[in-house]
Design a protein around this motif. Sequence first.
Motif, short mmCIF file in Angstrom:
data_model
loop_
_atom_site.label_atom_id
_atom_site.label_comp_id
_atom_site.label_asym_id
_atom_site.label_seq_id
_atom_site.Cartn_x
_atom_site.Cartn_y
_atom_site.Cartn_z
N GLU A 120 0.83 -1.19 0.00
CA GLU A 120 0.00 0.00 0.00
C GLU A 120 0.88 1.25 0.00
N SER A 122 -0.76 4.36 -1.39
CA SER A 122 -1.62 5.47 -1.82
C SER A 122 -2.74 5.81 -0.85
N SER A 132 -12.12 10.13 1.70
CA SER A 132 -11.56 9.49 0.50
C SER A 132 -12.01 8.04 0.42
N ARG A 134 -12.11 4.40 -2.15
CA ARG A 134 -11.77 3.65 -3.37
C ARG A 134 -12.57 2.36 -3.39
N GLY A 167 -9.53 0.44 -7.66
CA GLY A 167 -9.72 1.83 -8.03
C GLY A 167 -8.80 2.75 -7.24
N THR A 168 -8.69 3.98 -7.68
CA THR A 168 -7.90 4.97 -6.96
C THR A 168 -8.79 5.68 -5.93
N LYS A 170 -10.72 8.51 -4.28
CA LYS A 170 -11.33 9.76 -4.72
C LYS A 170 -11.83 10.51 -3.49
N THR A 209 -11.92 1.79 2.03
CA THR A 209 -11.93 0.92 0.86
C THR A 209 -13.21 0.11 0.90
#
Length: 234
Positions: A120, A122, A132, A134, A167-168, A170, A209
């Motif tokens: 990990e 990010s 945030s 993902r 996914g990233t 967001k 997540t």
Amino acid sequence: MGNRRFYSNILMVCLLVFSLCSCKKNEIIRSGTVSYNVVNVMVGGNAVVLNQSPQDSVVNRSSKVLTGTGGDHLYVSAFSYKNTALNYFGVDVNGADGDLFTLMLSGFWPNSVDAFFYKEISIPPYSDSTLSVRLINLLKGGPAISVNLIGAAPGSEVAALPYQGIGTFKSHLSTSVAAPFTFEIRDATNGTLLSSYILVPVSGVSAYTLVWNGLLGGTENQAPGILQINHGKL
């Protein structure tokens, strides 16, 4: 004769010193703590044990962060609870103090398990003003998915996420700690709504997540659903 014995002793001392130095050079240092986020969503599976943390287990359709000692050439394996012969995954890892790795186990238990392991790098740091999120697609047999917040255009969060796709993150402005966010999961090809999920923020957590998992057409414990993973303050 005396000189020969003297030089012989010198040679033995030199060899001993060389041997000790070589052993020290090849010694593997173990220090610090490495964390492993184990995501266990195997269809029909049971609990999973990590060899780096053998006293703990991760039950099916859940995740848990387990820890182990850091160092070079750490062999990390995941196997069935109370059955070490049923090994799902193994890899050699160089883990420094503070590193976080994620192991995702999906697919069909016990003979068709899909494993994905990565470091990990990010996860966003904690923020008081943003949230945030993902998505990860681990639904076995399912289509690529698109994701949007309710009322937003399909695919506005994620356009097309295939099986085992990650996914990233967001970020969204969070006007209230307790404000819920409703996500819609759709078939990326035809836009059909597959499910919706309400994320209620947790105090002290601003990064999440959401793991889309289960079996397409499955029921009860195998029905498609979201597993929420909360990433605490870094």
